[in-house]
Design an enzyme around this catalytic site. Structure first.
Site, mmCIF file in Angstrom:
data_model
loop_
_atom_site.group_PDB
_atom_site.id
_atom_site.type_symbol
_atom_site.label_atom_id
_atom_site.label_comp_id
_atom_site.label_asym_id
_atom_site.label_seq_id
_atom_site.Cartn_x
_atom_site.Cartn_y
_atom_site.Cartn_z
ATOM 1 N N LYS A 26 84.877 66.814 47.142
ATOM 2 C CA LYS A 26 85.890 65.779 46.916
ATOM 3 C C LYS A 26 86.292 65.845 45.444
ATOM 4 O O LYS A 26 85.425 66.073 44.620
ATOM 5 C CB LYS A 26 85.317 64.384 47.208
ATOM 6 C CG LYS A 26 84.814 64.176 48.633
ATOM 7 C CD LYS A 26 84.033 62.857 48.736
ATOM 8 C CE LYS A 26 83.361 62.716 50.088
ATOM 9 N NZ LYS A 26 82.494 61.556 50.213
ATOM 10 N N SER A 35 80.330 62.878 53.927
ATOM 11 C CA SER A 35 79.619 62.660 52.664
ATOM 12 C C SER A 35 79.468 63.959 51.870
ATOM 13 O O SER A 35 79.355 65.033 52.453
ATOM 14 C CB SER A 35 78.226 62.101 52.969
ATOM 15 O OG SER A 35 77.383 62.174 51.847
ATOM 16 N N ALA A 36 79.424 63.844 50.552
ATOM 17 C CA ALA A 36 79.194 65.006 49.692
ATOM 18 C C ALA A 36 77.708 65.356 49.607
ATOM 19 O O ALA A 36 77.334 66.413 49.112
ATOM 20 C CB ALA A 36 79.727 64.714 48.291
ATOM 21 N N GLU A 38 85.593 54.600 51.595
ATOM 22 C CA GLU A 38 85.090 55.333 50.419
ATOM 23 C C GLU A 38 84.822 54.398 49.245
ATOM 24 O O GLU A 38 85.562 53.440 49.038
ATOM 25 C CB GLU A 38 86.149 56.339 49.968
ATOM 26 C CG GLU A 38 85.839 57.769 50.268
ATOM 27 C CD GLU A 38 84.642 58.357 49.528
ATOM 28 O OE1 GLU A 38 84.171 57.763 48.536
ATOM 29 O OE2 GLU A 38 84.181 59.421 49.941
ATOM 30 N N ASP A 39 83.803 54.715 48.470
ATOM 31 C CA ASP A 39 83.531 53.908 47.264
ATOM 32 C C ASP A 39 83.867 54.670 45.982
ATOM 33 O O ASP A 39 83.735 54.121 44.892
ATOM 34 C CB ASP A 39 82.051 53.507 47.205
ATOM 35 C CG ASP A 39 81.163 54.695 46.885
ATOM 36 O OD1 ASP A 39 81.361 55.760 47.511
ATOM 37 O OD2 ASP A 39 80.292 54.575 46.012
ATOM 38 N N ASP A 56 82.098 57.369 54.292
ATOM 39 C CA ASP A 56 81.320 57.986 53.238
ATOM 40 C C ASP A 56 79.906 57.402 53.360
ATOM 41 O O ASP A 56 79.712 56.396 54.054
ATOM 42 C CB ASP A 56 81.976 57.615 51.899
ATOM 43 C CG ASP A 56 81.160 58.050 50.706
ATOM 44 O OD1 ASP A 56 80.801 59.232 50.651
ATOM 45 O OD2 ASP A 56 80.873 57.208 49.836
ATOM 46 N N LEU A 57 78.924 58.008 52.726
ATOM 47 C CA LEU A 57 77.547 57.487 52.860
ATOM 48 C C LEU A 57 77.133 56.656 51.635
ATOM 49 O O LEU A 57 77.026 55.434 51.712
ATOM 50 C CB LEU A 57 76.577 58.654 53.074
ATOM 51 C CG LEU A 57 75.112 58.264 53.218
ATOM 52 C CD1 LEU A 57 74.872 57.427 54.467
ATOM 53 C CD2 LEU A 57 74.216 59.501 53.261
ATOM 54 N N ASP A 58 76.932 57.359 50.509
ATOM 55 C CA ASP A 58 76.431 56.684 49.311
ATOM 56 C C ASP A 58 77.453 55.672 48.814
ATOM 57 O O ASP A 58 78.583 56.027 48.495
ATOM 58 C CB ASP A 58 76.187 57.703 48.190
ATOM 59 C CG ASP A 58 75.065 58.666 48.537
ATOM 60 O OD1 ASP A 58 74.218 58.305 49.361
ATOM 61 O OD2 ASP A 58 75.038 59.765 47.976
ATOM 62 N N LYS A 62 80.075 59.512 41.138
ATOM 63 C CA LYS A 62 80.095 59.066 42.532
ATOM 64 C C LYS A 62 80.991 59.977 43.368
ATOM 65 O O LYS A 62 82.123 60.264 42.984
ATOM 66 C CB LYS A 62 80.567 57.620 42.640
ATOM 67 C CG LYS A 62 79.513 56.650 42.126
ATOM 68 C CD LYS A 62 79.907 55.210 42.368
ATOM 69 C CE LYS A 62 78.804 54.292 41.842
ATOM 70 N NZ LYS A 62 79.236 52.884 41.852
ATOM 71 N N THR A 119 72.694 54.162 47.789
ATOM 72 C CA THR A 119 71.852 55.191 47.189
ATOM 73 C C THR A 119 72.348 55.559 45.792
ATOM 74 O O THR A 119 71.651 56.266 45.069
ATOM 75 C CB THR A 119 71.812 56.461 48.076
ATOM 76 O OG1 THR A 119 73.076 56.614 48.693
ATOM 77 C CG2 THR A 119 70.735 56.354 49.130
HETATM 78 P P1 B16 Z 1 73.073 65.166 46.918
HETATM 79 P P2 B16 Z 1 78.740 60.459 49.042
HETATM 80 C C1 B16 Z 1 77.568 61.779 47.022
HETATM 81 O O1 B16 Z 1 77.503 61.135 48.271
HETATM 82 C C2 B16 Z 1 77.155 60.847 45.899
HETATM 83 O O2 B16 Z 1 78.095 59.802 45.747
HETATM 84 C C3 B16 Z 1 77.061 61.620 44.597
HETATM 85 O O3 B16 Z 1 76.640 60.773 43.572
HETATM 86 C C4 B16 Z 1 76.066 62.775 44.781
HETATM 87 O O4 B16 Z 1 75.966 63.555 43.604
HETATM 88 C C5 B16 Z 1 76.538 63.648 45.954
HETATM 89 O O5 B16 Z 1 76.642 62.849 47.121
HETATM 90 C C6 B16 Z 1 75.602 64.803 46.226
HETATM 91 O O6 B16 Z 1 74.388 64.290 46.692
HETATM 92 O O7 B16 Z 1 72.502 65.462 45.589
HETATM 93 O O8 B16 Z 1 72.223 64.240 47.765
HETATM 94 O O9 B16 Z 1 73.494 66.388 47.671
HETATM 95 O O10 B16 Z 1 79.153 59.281 48.224
HETATM 96 O O11 B16 Z 1 79.815 61.516 49.192
HETATM 97 O O12 B16 Z 1 78.113 60.053 50.362
HETATM 98 MG MG MG Z 2 80.175 57.405 47.982
#
Ligand code: B16
Ligand code: MG
Length: 218
Positions: free
Chosen positions: A145, A114-115, A169-170, A9-11, A45, A17
């Site tokens: 997710k 990542s989302a 994953e976090d 996962d990224l964030d 998240k 982030t």
């Molecule tokens: P964006 P991940 C997710 O990233 C974040 O955890 C979540 O807080 C955020 O709303 C989502 O990405 C969408 O991000 O607005 O940059 O498209 O944890 O799946 O890497």
């Molecule tokens: Mg995350």
């Protein structure tokens, strides 16, 4: 040596982030007169941008027109982009680089799952893009997710069976997605929040190279 698929996962896993998402959502919630604290942020998240705004509005019992909804999404993202535009490799979370290097040394395929629709921009900012054999992000999926779609596409791109994949994953939603995909889930964060993961570590400093080798050879 066996060949597994390692999906990150990224964030909250590679970079923190989540703090920038928090600041941007908090600002927006304040303008709407909606209470928004760390507790609410935890529930966003791993959740897509659209779904996040829907949740915030529902917490404040607010409904808005479609045009205004898109306007707010855009505003939040502009705010978020202004934070991430200042990122550099110093924001890579501790020992992430060591784990990636160890996987590479062991010829293991690595993917991002990542989302975020900003994932590629962030990986560029922290100079990590070249480390990934596949990148699957919010632009590539139709289901967020805890739907396992993002991880299943990543497994496919790595040419590895889902059962042979390991996900870091976090988020609650992300661990659930990995479990549904029949992948090994490794929660990065607190045991209180990620109790349903197969393994939980506070961060990558707690994961030694021997643990990674065990995952490869199991
Ligand atoms: P964006 P991940 C997710 O990233 C974040 O955890 C979540 O807080 C955020 O709303 C989502 O990405 C969408 O991000 O607005 O940059 O498209 O944890 O799946 O890497
Ligand atoms: Mg995350």
């Amino acid at each position: 040596m066996k060949r597994k698929g390692f999906i990150f996962d990224l964030d909250g896993v590679i970079v923190d982030t989540a703090k920038y998402h928090f600041l941007a959502w908090q600002r927006l919630a304040k303008q709407l007169g909606i209470e928004f604290s760390e507790h609410e942020n935890e529930q966003l998240k791993g959740v897509s941008r659209v779904r996040s705004l829907e949740k915030i509005l529902s917490w404040g019992n607010k409904t808005i027109e479609a045009d205004r909804f898109s306007e707010l999404l855009d505003k939040k993202n502009q705010d978020y982009l202004s934070y991430i535009s200042k990122m550099n490799e110093n924001e890579i979370l501790p020992d992430v680089t060591r784990i990636l290097a160890h996987l590479k040394a062991n010829h293991q395929p690595i993917a991002l799952g990542s989302a975020s629709k900003n994932a590629r921009t962030i990986l560029d900012m922290v100079h990590l893009k070249d480390q990934f054999n596949a990148i699957v992000d919010g632009n590539d999926v139709s289901k967020a997710k805890p739907d396992p779609e993002v991880f299943l596409i990543a497994a496919k791109q790595l040419n590895v069976d889902p059962e042979a994949c390991i996900v870091f994953e976090d988020s609650v939603a992300g661990v659930e997605a990995a479990n549904i995909a029949n992948m090994i889930s490794i929660g990065i964060g607190s045991k209180d929040i990620l109790g349903h993961a197969d393994y939980i570590f506070k961060d990558f400093t707690e994961i030694d190279n021997a643990f990674i080798e065990n995952l490869i050879n199991r």
